[in-house]
Design a protein around this motif. Structure first.
Motif, short mmCIF file in Angstrom:
data_model
loop_
_atom_site.label_atom_id
_atom_site.label_comp_id
_atom_site.label_asym_id
_atom_site.label_seq_id
_atom_site.Cartn_x
_atom_site.Cartn_y
_atom_site.Cartn_z
N VAL A 37 0.86 -1.18 0.00
CA VAL A 37 0.00 0.00 0.00
C VAL A 37 0.89 1.23 0.00
O VAL A 37 1.63 1.48 0.95
N VAL A 38 0.83 2.01 -1.08
CA VAL A 38 1.76 3.12 -1.27
C VAL A 38 1.01 4.40 -1.64
O VAL A 38 -0.01 4.36 -2.33
N ALA A 39 1.52 5.52 -1.16
CA ALA A 39 1.02 6.83 -1.57
C ALA A 39 2.09 7.49 -2.43
O ALA A 39 3.23 7.68 -1.97
N LEU A 40 1.75 7.81 -3.66
CA LEU A 40 2.69 8.42 -4.59
C LEU A 40 2.61 9.94 -4.50
O LEU A 40 1.66 10.51 -3.97
N ALA A 41 3.65 10.58 -5.04
CA ALA A 41 3.75 12.04 -5.02
C ALA A 41 3.98 12.54 -6.44
O ALA A 41 4.15 11.77 -7.38
N GLY A 42 4.01 13.86 -6.58
CA GLY A 42 4.30 14.47 -7.88
C GLY A 42 5.64 15.18 -7.85
O GLY A 42 6.33 15.21 -6.83
N ASP A 70 -2.85 16.13 -4.28
CA ASP A 70 -2.97 16.47 -5.69
C ASP A 70 -3.65 17.83 -5.81
O ASP A 70 -4.36 18.27 -4.90
N ARG A 71 -3.38 18.47 -6.92
CA ARG A 71 -4.11 19.70 -7.24
C ARG A 71 -5.54 19.33 -7.62
O ARG A 71 -5.80 18.22 -8.08
N PHE A 72 -6.45 20.27 -7.44
CA PHE A 72 -7.84 20.02 -7.75
C PHE A 72 -8.05 20.22 -9.26
O PHE A 72 -8.68 21.18 -9.72
N VAL A 73 -7.45 19.30 -10.01
CA VAL A 73 -7.53 19.30 -11.47
C VAL A 73 -7.77 17.87 -11.93
O VAL A 73 -7.53 16.91 -11.19
N ALA A 74 -8.23 17.71 -13.15
CA ALA A 74 -8.45 16.38 -13.71
C ALA A 74 -7.12 15.66 -13.93
O ALA A 74 -6.10 16.30 -14.17
N PRO A 75 -7.11 14.31 -13.87
CA PRO A 75 -5.89 13.55 -14.11
C PRO A 75 -5.27 13.80 -15.49
O PRO A 75 -4.08 13.55 -15.69
N THR A 76 -6.07 14.31 -16.43
CA THR A 76 -5.53 14.60 -17.76
C THR A 76 -4.70 15.88 -17.78
O THR A 76 -3.98 16.14 -18.74
N SER A 77 -4.78 16.68 -16.72
CA SER A 77 -4.02 17.92 -16.66
C SER A 77 -2.54 17.64 -16.45
O SER A 77 -2.16 16.72 -15.74
N ARG A 78 -1.70 18.46 -17.05
CA ARG A 78 -0.26 18.30 -16.87
C ARG A 78 0.17 18.65 -15.45
O ARG A 78 1.29 18.36 -15.05
N TYR A 79 -0.71 19.24 -14.68
CA TYR A 79 -0.41 19.58 -13.29
C TYR A 79 -0.84 18.50 -12.30
O TYR A 79 -0.65 18.64 -11.10
N SER A 80 -1.44 17.43 -12.79
CA SER A 80 -1.97 16.39 -11.92
C SER A 80 -0.88 15.40 -11.49
O SER A 80 -0.19 14.82 -12.34
N ASN A 81 -0.74 15.18 -10.18
CA ASN A 81 0.20 14.17 -9.70
C ASN A 81 -0.24 12.78 -10.12
O ASN A 81 0.59 11.94 -10.51
N ALA A 82 -1.54 12.51 -10.05
CA ALA A 82 -2.05 11.21 -10.48
C ALA A 82 -1.80 11.01 -11.97
O ALA A 82 -1.41 9.92 -12.41
N GLY A 83 -2.03 12.06 -12.74
CA GLY A 83 -1.80 11.96 -14.18
C GLY A 83 -0.37 11.59 -14.52
O GLY A 83 -0.12 10.78 -15.42
N LEU A 84 0.59 12.18 -13.80
CA LEU A 84 2.00 11.85 -14.02
C LEU A 84 2.25 10.37 -13.80
O LEU A 84 2.85 9.69 -14.64
N ALA A 85 1.78 9.84 -12.68
CA ALA A 85 2.00 8.43 -12.37
C ALA A 85 1.27 7.52 -13.36
O ALA A 85 1.81 6.50 -13.79
N LEU A 165 2.84 27.46 -5.51
CA LEU A 165 3.15 26.88 -6.81
C LEU A 165 1.95 27.00 -7.76
O LEU A 165 0.80 26.90 -7.34
N PRO A 166 2.21 27.21 -9.05
CA PRO A 166 1.12 27.26 -10.02
C PRO A 166 0.59 25.86 -10.30
O PRO A 166 1.30 24.88 -10.07
N PRO A 167 -0.65 25.78 -10.82
CA PRO A 167 -1.61 26.85 -11.00
C PRO A 167 -2.31 27.17 -9.68
O PRO A 167 -2.24 26.37 -8.74
N PRO A 168 -2.98 28.31 -9.59
CA PRO A 168 -3.61 28.72 -8.34
C PRO A 168 -4.94 28.00 -8.11
O PRO A 168 -6.02 28.60 -8.19
N VAL A 169 -4.87 26.71 -7.83
CA VAL A 169 -6.08 25.91 -7.60
C VAL A 169 -6.01 25.29 -6.21
O VAL A 169 -4.93 25.16 -5.62
N ASP A 170 -7.17 24.89 -5.70
CA ASP A 170 -7.22 24.23 -4.40
C ASP A 170 -6.52 22.88 -4.47
O ASP A 170 -6.27 22.33 -5.56
#
Length: 232
Positions: A37-42, A70-85, A165-170
């Motif tokens: 059980v692991v928690a990943l980062a960005g 994670d940033r409050f963005v969709a996983p398809t966003s280039r700013y998404s930690n989940a999207g990176l993984a 850090l950008p973008p200015p999202v929750d």
């Protein structure tokens, strides 16, 4: 437990050591408890790690993946930690849990839903085998920023207003309680911009409010900080 600080030549050697630790912990947890059980980062240093892990043989169907923030963005966003993984690793969809930011929820509701998903998967006292973290130039970790209310949140998952850090999202983030329940916490910290805060951290200076990494102290686990020479 107080952190153990280890210094390596550069970000590539930090990532290489992190990969060896990740694999050893994964194999050990799967052998002992049937899953890892692991928690990943960005961030750029975890990106190096993920590229290395993608070349190794791991039983990803037995690896349960959450995200420490994670940033409050969709996983398809280039700013998404989940999207990176998700782009870099062969994660198993059935055992991978991105922050549900694509819904119509706001950040607070999203954090509450993520906590429920976490409890459903891990039980009422969730404990990670490994939580991966970084540290920002301002001393934040996960999305626990200096001076923010999230530093004092109760429960397992909370939300935060934007940091520096950008973008200015929750943000949606693990709380200190969840991080500190882990069996192992591993920080990847690279770059000269981190040097001042690393020095304060090692000296035990500052407070959680001004230097949030000070709040990471597992109650029954290890905390290891992998630094490159520039950060050290």
């Amino acid at each position: 437990m107080q952190p153990t600080f280890l210094t390596f030549l550069d970000p590539d050697t930090v990532a290489s050591d992190a990969a060896a630790r990740f694999i050893a912990l994964a194999e050990g947890a799967i052998a002992e408890r049937g899953r890892f059980v692991v928690a990943l980062a960005g961030g750029s240093t975890p990106e190096r790690l993920y590229k290395l892990l993608a070349t190794r043989t791991l039983d990803w169907e037995k690896i349960t993946v959450f995200f420490s923030d994670d940033r409050f963005v969709a996983p398809t966003s280039r700013y998404s930690n989940a999207g990176l993984a998700l782009r870099l690793l062969p994660l198993c969809p059935k055992t991978t849990f991105p922050v549900p930011a694509e819904t119509t929820l706001d950040a607070a509701e999203c954090a509450a839903q993520y906590e429920q998903e976490l409890l459903a998967a891990l039980g009422p006292e969730p404990r990670f085998d490994l939580v991966l973290l970084g540290m920002g130039d301002d001393g934040h970790t996960a999305s626990l920023f200096p001076g923010k209310a999230a530093l004092h949140a109760v429960g397992w998952v909370t939300h935060s207003t934007p940091g520096v850090l950008p973008p200015p999202v929750d943000r949606v983030t693990f709380t200190f309680a969840l991080i500190n329940a882990a069996r192992n916490v591993l920080f990847l910290v690279t770059g000269a911009g981190k040097k001042e805060k690393v020095a304060q951290w090692r000296a035990g200076a500052g407070s959680i409010t001004s230097l949030p990494v000070r709040g990471v102290a597992p109650t029954d686990g290890t905390c290891t900080v992998l630094l490159d020479e520039a950060a050290s």
